[in-house]
Design a protein around this motif. Sequence first.
Motif, short mmCIF file in Angstrom:
data_model
loop_
_atom_site.label_atom_id
_atom_site.label_comp_id
_atom_site.label_asym_id
_atom_site.label_seq_id
_atom_site.Cartn_x
_atom_site.Cartn_y
_atom_site.Cartn_z
N ASP A 5 5.30 -49.33 -12.49
CA ASP A 5 4.09 -50.12 -12.74
C ASP A 5 3.68 -50.86 -11.46
O ASP A 5 2.50 -50.92 -11.13
CB ASP A 5 4.32 -51.13 -13.86
N TYR A 6 4.67 -51.40 -10.80
CA TYR A 6 4.40 -52.14 -9.57
C TYR A 6 3.81 -51.21 -8.51
O TYR A 6 2.83 -51.55 -7.84
CB TYR A 6 5.68 -52.80 -9.07
N ASP A 7 4.37 -50.01 -8.37
CA ASP A 7 3.87 -49.04 -7.40
C ASP A 7 2.44 -48.61 -7.73
O ASP A 7 1.60 -48.49 -6.84
CB ASP A 7 4.78 -47.80 -7.34
N GLN A 8 2.17 -48.40 -9.01
CA GLN A 8 0.80 -48.03 -9.42
C GLN A 8 -0.18 -49.16 -9.13
O GLN A 8 -1.29 -48.92 -8.67
CB GLN A 8 0.77 -47.69 -10.91
N GLU A 9 0.24 -50.39 -9.40
CA GLU A 9 -0.63 -51.54 -9.15
C GLU A 9 -0.91 -51.68 -7.65
O GLU A 9 -2.05 -51.91 -7.25
CB GLU A 9 0.03 -52.82 -9.69
N GLU A 10 0.12 -51.51 -6.83
CA GLU A 10 -0.06 -51.58 -5.38
C GLU A 10 -1.00 -50.49 -4.88
O GLU A 10 -1.87 -50.74 -4.05
CB GLU A 10 1.30 -51.47 -4.67
N ALA A 11 -0.82 -49.29 -5.40
CA ALA A 11 -1.69 -48.18 -5.01
C ALA A 11 -3.14 -48.46 -5.42
O ALA A 11 -4.08 -48.19 -4.67
CB ALA A 11 -1.19 -46.87 -5.63
#
Length: 116
Positions: A5-11
């Motif tokens: 989720d964190y990686d998707q949000e950052e992207a």
Amino acid sequence: MTDYDYDQEEASLRRQRHFLDDVEREIRRVNREAIHAVVPPLGRLRFLDLARIVARRRVDYLRLALELSECAPDDARSQALLDQMPTARKNYFESREAFAALERAIERGYIDVARD
């Protein structure tokens, strides 16, 4: 929040920043192109000439206000001054806004600055 989720949000945030950067560059290009078609490079003296006009309009408005402060409320001169104030205020505010818009255009690189 999971790593995924964190990686998707950052992207997603990177995509949004990239989008806004691209749009800002395009807005700058469009404004610069449109303004350059009409406004030549601006020199210090011309910029200061506009500043003087704004100052003069401010003086006109403040002079009326101070003259009004010397009148009795029911004085005929008081009403005459009040009748003049909307025009003086409009002239001051419009010239001040024009100066601010010109200043912003210079800051954003829409207008070239000439050497005097």
